[in-house]
Design a protein around this motif. Structure first.
Motif, PDB file in Angstrom:
ATOM      1  N   PRO A  88      -3.566  -9.406  -2.782  1.00  0.00           N
ATOM      2  CA  PRO A  88      -4.605  -9.419  -1.757  1.00  0.00           C
ATOM      3  C   PRO A  88      -4.233  -8.529  -0.574  1.00  0.00           C
ATOM      4  N   ASN A  89      -5.236  -7.845  -0.042  1.00  0.00           N
ATOM      5  CA  ASN A  89      -5.102  -6.914   1.080  1.00  0.00           C
ATOM      6  C   ASN A  89      -4.393  -5.617   0.693  1.00  0.00           C
ATOM      7  N   GLY A 107     -11.801  -2.863   3.150  1.00  0.00           N
ATOM      8  CA  GLY A 107     -12.076  -3.821   2.093  1.00  0.00           C
ATOM      9  C   GLY A 107     -13.526  -3.910   1.682  1.00  0.00           C
ATOM     10  N   THR A 159      -8.461  -3.216  -1.605  1.00  0.00           N
ATOM     11  CA  THR A 159      -8.843  -2.294  -0.540  1.00  0.00           C
ATOM     12  C   THR A 159      -9.053  -0.890  -1.108  1.00  0.00           C
ATOM     13  N   THR A 219       0.830  -1.205   0.000  1.00  0.00           N
ATOM     14  CA  THR A 219       0.000   0.000   0.000  1.00  0.00           C
ATOM     15  C   THR A 219       0.861   1.251   0.000  1.00  0.00           C
ATOM     16  N   ASP A 237      -6.989   0.683   4.310  1.00  0.00           N
ATOM     17  CA  ASP A 237      -7.072  -0.758   4.074  1.00  0.00           C
ATOM     18  C   ASP A 237      -8.500  -1.284   4.154  1.00  0.00           C
ATOM     19  N   THR A 295      -7.562  -9.414  -7.788  1.00  0.00           N
ATOM     20  CA  THR A 295      -7.852  -8.569  -6.631  1.00  0.00           C
ATOM     21  C   THR A 295      -7.810  -7.090  -6.984  1.00  0.00           C
TER      22      THR A 295
END
Length: 545
Positions: A322-323, A491, A327, A277, A489, A378
């Protein structure tokens, strides 16, 4: 029709330096030119467009008789907010597509792990394009990977025969030839150009016969995307900077030079650790990537009098991380990246959507489902179907960024420039852009991409003073719509809002909240937020739904 050279436009559109304000102790001002002199080329509502991996067409869109309502809810909301995206059914799997006149909906041929060998389409595939919002245009994508002129020509002819009238804007021959076997052209740009021109000329002749003289003349000769290359280093040089001097457009066939952009990757462990991120939201690094990896070829296209586009892009290649890309961070990244390219005179950007491609890398983070079903990427803005890998069909937080961008470019012939970061503001995580219509300041986009988490010790709010702009004799200087989520973050699309509304199933939930900017001209933008400021109230309300 060729365009005038825009190199001088970009040079004149350098970020304008901003200064602190003396009126508020914690506020900084933006130095925004009030006219469009030195700003970008004119953009239209199709600037923010889409690329969809064609092997998963039915999962995303259904078919002509049974469309996927979630997908079309989302596309209709984008149109409601002023967008008019062009659709490119493109990606790696277009290079293993074939047309079967006796076929129906697209059918994938796969191995048990979901690896796609072939996608077979029939007339129903092209007929399903009529489900899209009225006025939607398409790129007819053709298989170059199988090295069969018959396959590519048959697809082109089928598209103009079965697609709804006048829905095709461009043709594209092949996806990312930089990834083809090196034996194909033996790393020779000239050999690639020779085959590309030979095929496109023969395909044009077949398409023109199908269309008839009048329709073919109306379509015009400049109907092709050229290049469609990645920024990856390979032995084959087919980016525009190499193709143009090699004579790829000697027959005036090229409409757009297409470049693919993926600044991060999870195709292997070494690159996956960088796809964080913090990194994907770093404005300085995103701009550096654009200037060093993309712009040299963009400049070559502009210098030749042609348009250039980002024909396929997303944050993290090999289906995201992912993550991170699933997000709210992805929403901020989309806005940052699309505005970076708009300011650098890209005519359009095509955000890619799809699912994990098993054959793309043996080391990638993502995969198909254990049963071989699609493992949706994702970085997608929605998961189109219930799946073993991703769970229920649902909208992801990044969708709301599409509404932000739709409204930003809702007015035809909008021009844009980046505004310099004020002193004292973290330039790595801040960007501001001014929009102009008919030579007047019309909107302002402000992105504070500093990652804000639940455990952050600060909310990283930036306070801006825009009192020099807008309505000086009214109580309200301007109006704004805020794109926000509880944290970077986040989601859930339910907790992601644009102008107070969330879009968990593509329809607006909650009351519309258009904020007023008071006479003092103060705007506050928290970390991990973006705001779109309107200087004309009619524009702020025109897409309310």
């Amino acid at each position: 029709m060729r365009l005038a050279s825009y190199t001088s436009v970009l040079l004149a559109a350098r970020a304008v330096v901003s200064q602190p304000t003396g009126g508020h102790s914690d506020a900084v001002s933006l130095n925004i030119p009030k006219t469009a002199s030195g700003a970008s080329i004119e953009h239209d509502p199709s600037f923010a467009s889409f690329s969809f991996e064609p092997a998963f067409w039915v999962e995303f869109f259904g078919n002509s008789s049974s469309p996927n309502q979630l997908a079309f809810n989302l596309l209709n909301r984008i149109v409601d907010h002023g967008g008019q995206p062009t659709i490119r059914p493109g990606g790696i799997t277009m290079d293993s597509m074939i047309f079967d006149p006796a076929g129906a909906d697209p059918v994938r041929t796969t191995n048990p792990k979901g690896g796609v060998y072939r996608t077979t389409v029939g007339p129903a595939y092209y007929e399903s394009w009529s489900n899209f919002p009225e006025g939607t245009k398409f790129v007819s994508t053709l298989n170059f990977g199988n090295n069969s002129l018959d396959i590519a020509r048959d697809m082109a002819v089928a598209s103009v025969e079965y697609a709804s009238n006048d829905s095709i804007s461009f043709f594209e021959l092949g996806n990312e030839p930089t990834n083809y076997p090196s034996s194909r052209w033996k790393n020779s740009t000239a050999a690639y150009v020779q085959q590309w021109k030979n095929w496109t000329n023969q395909i044009d002749a077949a398409v023109n016969r199908t269309l008839g003289n009048d329709s073919a003349a109306e379509f015009g000769s400049e109907r092709w995307w050229a290049s469609s290359a990645t920024t990856d280093k390979s032995g084959l040089e087919v980016r525009p900077a190499a193709l143009i001097p090699a004579g790829i457009n000697s027959d005036d066939q090229v409409a757009d030079y297409s470049i693919h952009s993926y600044p991060f990757s999870t195709c292997d462990p070494a690159r996956a650790v960088l796809a964080t991120t913090q990194n994907i939201l770093n404005q300085t690094e995103l701009a550096r990537y654009a200037d060093e990896e993309i712009y040299p070829s963009a400049k070559a296209a502009l210098d030749a009098g042609n348009r250039w586009i980002i024909g396929e892009f997303n944050s993290i290649s090999c289906s995201g991380n992912p993550n991170v890309s699933d997000t709210f961070a992805q929403a901020l990244w989309v806005i940052q990246s699309e505005l970076i390219y708009a300011a650098r005179n890209a005519s359009a950007v095509y955000l890619h959507q799809g699912a994990a491609l098993v054959f793309q890398s043996s080391q990638q983070v993502n995969s198909a489902g254990q049963d071989g079903s699609p493992g949706y990427s994702t970085y997608d803005m929605f998961y189109p179907r219930n799946s073993e890998k991703r769970g229920p069909a649902r909208v992801l937080p990044s969708f709301s960024s599409q509404l932000f961008m739709a409204e930003a470019f809702a007015i035809q012939d909008t021009r844009i420039r980046q505004v310099g970061t004020p002193s004292g503001v973290d330039k790595d995580y801040f960007a501001a852009y001014a929009f102009y219509v008919k030579n007047k300041l019309n909107k302002l986009a402000i992105i504070n991409s500093k990652p804000y988490y639940a455990n952050s010790t600060s909310d990283f709010t930036v306070t801006l003073d825009i009192s020099k702009y807008g309505h000086s004799k009214k109580g309200t200087r301007a109006w704004l719509k805020r794109l926000t989520a509880p944290h970077v973050d986040e989601g859930s699309a339910n907790k992601t809002t644009f102008a107070g509304q969330s879009f968990p199933q593509g329809n607006a939930t909650g009351d519309l909240d258009v904020e007023s900017v008071g006479r003092d001209g103060i705007i506050k933008v928290r970390g991990s937020e973006a705001v779109l400021v309107f200087f004309d109230k009619r524009d702020a309300n025109m897409n309310a739904c």
